[in-house]
Design an enzyme around this catalytic site. Structure first.
Site, short mmCIF file in Angstrom:
data_model
loop_
_atom_site.label_atom_id
_atom_site.label_comp_id
_atom_site.label_asym_id
_atom_site.label_seq_id
_atom_site.Cartn_x
_atom_site.Cartn_y
_atom_site.Cartn_z
N GLY A 56 0.93 6.85 4.68
CA GLY A 56 1.86 7.80 4.09
C GLY A 56 3.28 7.50 4.52
N CYS A 82 -2.80 3.05 8.96
CA CYS A 82 -1.35 3.16 9.11
C CYS A 82 -0.97 4.57 9.60
CB CYS A 82 -0.65 2.77 7.82
SG CYS A 82 1.09 2.31 8.05
N TYR A 83 -0.39 5.42 8.73
CA TYR A 83 -0.10 6.80 9.14
C TYR A 83 -1.35 7.47 9.69
CZ TYR A 83 1.47 11.69 8.85
OH TYR A 83 1.79 12.99 9.14
N HIS A 171 -2.71 -2.30 6.14
CA HIS A 171 -3.41 -1.82 4.95
C HIS A 171 -4.52 -2.80 4.55
CE1 HIS A 171 -0.84 1.65 3.98
NE2 HIS A 171 0.12 0.93 4.54
N GLU A 173 -6.74 -2.23 2.44
CA GLU A 173 -7.12 -1.98 1.06
C GLU A 173 -6.37 -2.84 0.05
OE1 GLU A 173 -4.00 1.30 1.95
OE2 GLU A 173 -5.37 -0.01 3.03
N ASP A 229 -6.65 0.06 -22.22
CA ASP A 229 -6.89 1.40 -21.69
C ASP A 229 -7.26 2.40 -22.78
OD1 ASP A 229 -5.96 0.05 -19.48
OD2 ASP A 229 -3.93 0.83 -19.69
N LYS A 372 -7.20 -1.27 -13.66
CA LYS A 372 -7.36 -2.05 -14.88
C LYS A 372 -8.64 -2.88 -14.89
CE LYS A 372 -4.43 -2.58 -17.60
NZ LYS A 372 -4.07 -1.92 -18.88
#
Length: 516
Positions: A56, A82-83, A171, A173, A229, A372
């Protein structure tokens, strides 16, 4: 949808929160994102297999920043990112302070203890990670050990010596942490002992049931752009409610060269759904006249789309209550905080924050929490052809946000021709499928040139091409020089009013993929 295991992600405002969910889904484990304001009792009742505290933008020692009940750490195995790691350190009695030197971008991380989330690594091994923090843990909490460090963060990973709690100051991710998937998998399967069970087929089954229950006997229209999409969203909703769905394709005058004809041909040939085409170019261009601010462009385009859809719904017949949109999570996370968390707005997407207040439709956005590549997987599962599923993304506001000034018919003509030459050159070089997204941008810049021994003072076109897996992070595509040289030469020679072509070598972050 019943799952054998499920992970709770508490969103503290990171732009990458949904990437955590994406990595978990890749491992076939069910997860949900919720705001950190959920009560401790709510979390206990949800009964998570594991909890992840996201990153964050705040500092844990700041005023009015999101926090957590210390007892949360005893509900289930917990990973702070992280945060989230700094929050764990603060809640458990450690020291957090502002770093003397911020750490943004790639960093080299040394594995100190290959245990828990670092199971399978080796002591002293160095890996590349993506960091984004201005604070650091100065002293670890009691009963915590340091499991990783970097040059700017001596405490870049912590782990409780007896409880299943750990934190990392980077991170895992994001795509820029190459072994991040292993770290998250270790948390899921080594720490949480999770059992996989989430699949694309399960998502489709669950979403179809949800749409049927929500729509009931009403009708819906789908704002079809012809891109991946909206096409996948239309196919999904059609599976749920059949011929009570009508697709509306709006030619807003901001399309690429020959795009209207291509969309109509491809869509009717492959899906066979009810398709209505509306020519609204004059309406949109009138609304955009003289507008230069990108946020205002998006707002006006979003509002005008709703006006057009409301008019179209009246022509479709009675009972149209719902509007289907192909909104994806990258659109959402850049526009608003989707779960009530504290993430900041990067830019307002016309189909999220740019929607007209008080519109008469209720929204159906079945892909709202997908990326996506996940949408492409859903499309293939639904039987859509590769020519639809494999198309590069094209923004709903179209070329309006690729003209970095006011939008006119003359500028659109220049950009259409340049963009068509660019994409044609990419296809001829056999590179189209290697690139996530490629497009031309008309800059608000004129430059001096020489053509036929005469001075010119004409427009500058920028070319953008990126590689990505999800649209949240991206790297610029390294074209062979001869490909760029050929494309540049063609644009300058074939497009009147252009005498210079430049190539964008910015990654996301810090840049976004689109310029506006």
């Amino acid at each position: 949808m019943t799952q054998p295991s499920r992970i709770l992600i508490l969103d503290y405002g990171s732009q990458f929160t949904q990437l955590i969910a994406r990595r978990i889904r890749e491992a076939r484990v069910y997860c949900e994102i919720h705001p950190p304001t959920r009560s401790l009792q709510w979390v206990r009742d949800w009964n998570p297999t594991g909890i992840i505290l996201s990153g964050g933008p705040a500092s844990v020692y700041g005023d009015d920043v999101p926090t957590a009940d210390p007892a949360l750490l005893d509900v289930a195995p917990t990973l702070g990112i992280c945060y989230g790691m700094m929050l764990i350190a603060q809640l458990e009695g450690g020291g957090v302070t502002r770093a003397g030197r911020r750490e943004y971008g790639r960093a080299e991380l040394e594995i100190v203890k290959p245990q828990g989330v670092f199971a399978g690594f080796t002591p002293g091994e160095t890996i590349t990670v993506w960091a984004s923090h201005g604070d650091y843990v100065e002293t670890p909490p009691p009963n915590y050990e340091v499991i990783a460090r970097s040059a700017n963060a001596p405490i870049a990973g912590i782990r409780h010596t007896s409880r299943p709690i750990s934190g990392v100051l980077f991170h895992p991710e994001v795509q820029h942490t190459p072994r991040g998937g292993e770290i998250i998998s270790n948390f899921l399967f080594e720490v949480c002992k999770a059992v996989p069970g989430w699949t694309t087929g399960a998502f489709i089954e669950d979403e179809v049931a949800r749409i049927r229950a929500r729509v009931g006997s009403a009708r819906a229209i789908c704002g079809l752009s012809g891109g991946v999409d909206s096409s996948v969203a239309a196919a999904l909703v059609h599976r749920a409610i059949g011929d009570r769905l009508t697709c509306i394709f709006v030619d807003h005058g901001l399309l690429r060269l020959h795009e209207r004809e291509q969309v109509e041909r491809t869509f009717r040939a492959n899906l066979g759904l009810d398709l209505v085409t509306i020519d609204a170019a004059d309406r949109f261009l009138t609304e955009l006249a003289g507008v230069e601010d990108p946020e205002e462009k998006r707002r006006r385009i979003g509002h005008t789309f709703i006006d057009v859809f409301e008019d179209a719904a009246a022509q479709v017949g009675e009972g149209v209550e719902f509007l289907v949109q192909g909104t994806l999570y990258p659109d959402v996370i850049e526009s608003i905080s989707p779960r009530g968390g504290p993430s900041v707005t990067i830019k307002t997407h016309h189909n999220v924050g740019g929607l007209k207040p008080g519109m008469s439709f209720k929204l159906i956005e079945p892909l709202r929490e997908l990326f996506k590549d996940e949408v492409r997987q859903v499309g293939r599962e639904l039987g859509l052809p590769e020519e639809m599923v494999g198309r590069h993304p094209f923004p709903g506001p179209g070329l309006a946000i690729r003209i970095l000034s006011d939008v006119t018919r003359e500028k659109l003509e220049v950009l259409r021709k340049a963009d068509a030459i660019y994409l044609e050159g990419i296809r001829e070089a056999g590179l189209y499928d290697d690139i996530w997204q490629a497009f031309a941008v008309l800059l608000p810049v004129r430059s001096v040139g020489v053509m036929g021994d005469a001075r010119t003072y004409d427009n500058v076109v920028a070319l953008r091409a990126v590689t990505s897996s999800d649209g949240m992070t991206a790297d610029w595509f390294p074209f062979p020089p001869e490909v760029l040289a050929n494309i540049s030469s063609r644009i300058i020679n074939e497009v009147d009013g252009v005498n210079r072509v430049v190539y964008d070598v910015s990654s996301k972050p810090p840049a976004t993929i689109e310029w506006e």
